[in-house]
Design a protein around this motif. Sequence first.
Motif, PDB file in Angstrom:
ATOM      1  N   ILE A  66       4.042 104.500 -64.190  1.00  0.00           N
ATOM      2  CA  ILE A  66       4.072 104.127 -62.777  1.00  0.00           C
ATOM      3  C   ILE A  66       2.843 104.667 -62.036  1.00  0.00           C
ATOM      4  O   ILE A  66       2.250 103.980 -61.213  1.00  0.00           O
ATOM      5  CB  ILE A  66       5.381 104.620 -62.115  1.00  0.00           C
ATOM      6  N   VAL A  76       2.981  99.853 -58.034  1.00  0.00           N
ATOM      7  CA  VAL A  76       4.333 100.399 -58.212  1.00  0.00           C
ATOM      8  C   VAL A  76       5.219  99.380 -58.925  1.00  0.00           C
ATOM      9  O   VAL A  76       5.958  99.720 -59.858  1.00  0.00           O
ATOM     10  CB  VAL A  76       4.948 100.827 -56.860  1.00  0.00           C
ATOM     11  N   GLY A  93       4.064  99.103 -62.545  1.00  0.00           N
ATOM     12  CA  GLY A  93       4.485 100.298 -63.276  1.00  0.00           C
ATOM     13  C   GLY A  93       5.975 100.296 -63.564  1.00  0.00           C
ATOM     14  O   GLY A  93       6.410 100.682 -64.652  1.00  0.00           O
ATOM     15  N   ALA A  94       6.771  99.866 -62.599  1.00  0.00           N
ATOM     16  CA  ALA A  94       8.217  99.793 -62.824  1.00  0.00           C
ATOM     17  C   ALA A  94       8.549  98.770 -63.894  1.00  0.00           C
ATOM     18  O   ALA A  94       9.424  98.999 -64.744  1.00  0.00           O
ATOM     19  CB  ALA A  94       8.933  99.440 -61.516  1.00  0.00           C
TER      20      ALA A  94
END
Length: 95
Positions: free
Chosen positions: A44, A77, A80-81
């Motif tokens: 993340i 974000v 990354g998630a």
Amino acid sequence: MTEEPDKPAREIGERARRLKAARDDPGPSPLRGVGTFGMIGWSIAVPTVGGAFLGLWLDRVVPQGFSWTIALILGGVVLGALISWIWMRKEGGGE
């Protein structure tokens, strides 16, 4: 007191099977959990920080009515998630 002639060989074979089973399936480990948290954190953090730097550069080079930095941080974000989710499914076998 008669001992079977193959008893030591059977004991060695059984011990080898137990060692192989323990090696093939080590079971839960606290260190594996720490490694998992580290992998998820880096998955993340890297896209988020990369998005922030790219956004700062784009804000200077191609100014828009919105902030490239904020948009690319959010995009990092989300990326990354997604990477973490895919990695967790692969590692956990939850398919």
